[in-house]
Scaffold this active site. Structure first.
Site, PDB file in Angstrom:
ATOM      1  N   ASP A   9       0.885  -1.183   0.000  1.00 24.44           N
ATOM      2  CA  ASP A   9       0.000   0.000   0.000  1.00 24.44           C
ATOM      3  C   ASP A   9       0.920   1.230   0.000  1.00 24.44           C
ATOM      4  O   ASP A   9       0.924   2.018   0.912  1.00 24.44           O
ATOM      5  CB  ASP A   9      -0.956  -0.002   1.207  1.00 24.44           C
ATOM      6  CG  ASP A   9      -0.245  -0.060   2.558  1.00 24.44           C
ATOM      7  OD1 ASP A   9       0.909  -0.539   2.606  1.00 24.44           O
ATOM      8  OD2 ASP A   9      -0.817   0.382   3.565  1.00 24.44           O
ATOM      9  N   HIS A 242       9.449  -1.279   8.952  1.00 24.92           N
ATOM     10  CA  HIS A 242       8.443  -2.350   9.047  1.00 24.92           C
ATOM     11  C   HIS A 242       8.468  -3.263   7.808  1.00 24.92           C
ATOM     12  O   HIS A 242       8.707  -4.473   7.911  1.00 24.92           O
ATOM     13  CB  HIS A 242       7.036  -1.759   9.129  1.00 24.92           C
ATOM     14  CG  HIS A 242       6.802  -0.820  10.263  1.00 24.92           C
ATOM     15  ND1 HIS A 242       6.762  -1.225  11.565  1.00 24.92           N
ATOM     16  CD2 HIS A 242       6.539   0.512  10.278  1.00 24.92           C
ATOM     17  CE1 HIS A 242       6.486  -0.177  12.338  1.00 24.92           C
ATOM     18  NE2 HIS A 242       6.359   0.872  11.584  1.00 24.92           N
TER      19      HIS A 242
HETATM   20  C1  BDR Z   1       2.533  -0.897   8.617  1.00 27.92           C
HETATM   21  O1  BDR Z   1       1.480   0.036   8.376  1.00 27.92           O
HETATM   22  C2  BDR Z   1       1.781   0.834   7.260  1.00 27.92           C
HETATM   23  O2  BDR Z   1       1.580   2.188   7.586  1.00 27.92           O
HETATM   24  C3  BDR Z   1       3.228   0.601   6.940  1.00 27.92           C
HETATM   25  O3  BDR Z   1       3.470   0.729   5.544  1.00 27.92           O
HETATM   26  C4  BDR Z   1       3.464  -0.792   7.420  1.00 27.92           C
HETATM   27  O4  BDR Z   1       3.072  -1.734   6.451  1.00 27.92           O
HETATM   28  C5  BDR Z   1       3.176  -0.604   9.957  1.00 27.92           C
HETATM   29  O5  BDR Z   1       2.251  -0.690  10.989  1.00 27.92           O
HETATM   30 CA    CA Z   2       2.753  -1.032   4.126  1.00 27.03          CA
END
Ligand code: BDR
Ligand code: CA
Length: 309
Positions: A9, A242
């Site tokens: 995303d 992340h």
């Molecule tokens: C996740 O949430 C999204 O905002 C980031 O891209 C990552 O996949 C972290 O909590």
């Molecule tokens: Ca993400």
């Protein structure tokens, strides 16, 4: 080489995950699928194509997917405050053509797993909606997806959207629960480990001074993300990697240590999106410890190769 579909995303850390995957010879990227989350699915597709073009991989196909959660029609959660109005830290990436693949992300996932049974790894770093829809449409995939390396959840630590829920699970708790309970082998890369893998401001200076357009745009993009982290988590001293960690674990699972657990996701009330884990011999592999130095070095070396080319 592992056949991989990356579901994103895009989003700043998604962009970093794409850059990392592109420079990783262990991974054969079959395609990238997109969905809503940090931004809309349409924006995630545009951002993904901009990143691919900038990193000289415009030929890689991008399949747009879900715009709404699995069982609900609203799109409650977006994260423009974390990722900027354009999802890429308001850095101005060069425009790309807006021609997109006509095949839906869900059908692309099904067709690839059917073409290469037990060979495809899904790295999912957004909501689990596309995968849940694929499993619902074609239940036989349960036995044919090799593994999902999933960024999501927070089993032993607090959430990052609410005190309970991490963003990808909060964005679609139903799909996260459905996929985790489906029987597909999953390695879960949650905030338990991703909040320990940090990108530091100094690294951005190296990117900034690289003299390449890619280095400068990525630095600008990440400064925005880092400003958000400094405001929210000043004690951390960097921003969390992340989504890149999920790519790292798909390349080398020894970056993390896991424990087998049954994980359910709360779907109602104030705890919606919370991941609750209980030890279970046949459960999913929940990452609880990370070799952060080794992973971060690996990530930086590879991403820099792409940015400085
Ligand atoms: C996740 O949430 C999204 O905002 C980031 O891209 C990552 O996949 C972290 O909590
Ligand atoms: Ca993400």
């Amino acid at each position: 080489m592992k056949k991989v579909i990356l579901d994103v995303d895009t989003g700043i850390d998604d962009a970093l995950a794409i850059a990392y995957a592109l420079q990783s010879p262990e991974i054969e990227l079959l395609g990238i699928t997109t969905g809503y989350g940090n931004v809309s699915a349409e924006e995630a597709t545009r951002n993904t194509k901009q990143i691919l073009a900038l990193l000289q991989s415009p030929e890689l196909k991008v399949f747009q997917g879900a715009e709404h959660p699995f069982k609900q029609s609203d799109t409650r959660h977006r994260a423009y405050e974390v990722h900027g109005d354009n999802g890429l830290g308001n850095a101005e990436f060069p425009d790309v053509n807006d021609v997109i693949e006509t095949e839906h992300a869900v059908d692309f996932i099904i067709s690839m797993v059917k073409a290469f049974p037990n060979e495809v790894t899904l790295i999912t770093v957004a909501t689990q909606t596309n995968v849940a829809l694929a499993l619902e449409k074609e239940p036989s995939l349960v036995k044919e997806i090799d593994r999902i390396v999933m960024m999501g959840g927070a089993v032993t630590v607090p959430g990052n959207v609410t005190p309970y829920a991490e963003a990808n699970f909060f964005g679609d708790a139903d799909s996260a629960h459905y996929v985790l309970q489906s029987g597909v082998p999953v390695t879960l890369i949650g905030l338990d480990v991703t909040m320990q893998t940090l990108l530091k401001r100094d690294e951005l200076q190296v990117w900034e001074h690289s003299g390449t357009k890619a280095g400068q745009l990525f630095a600008q993009m990440c400064h925005f993300y880092m400003d958000f982290y400094e405001k929210e988590n000043p004690q951390l001293g960097g921003c969390a990697l992340h989504d890149p960690l999920a790519v790292g674990v798909a390349i080398d699972q020894s970056f993390v240590q896991t424990e087998k657990m049954n994980v359910i996701v709360e779907r109602e009330g104030e705890r919606r999106g919370q991941s609750v884990g209980e030890q279970a011999p046949s459960g999913i592999d929940v990452a609880l410890r990370v070799d952060r130095e080794r992973f971060t070095q690996h990530f930086l070396e590879r991403v820099q190769k792409g940015l400085f080319a």
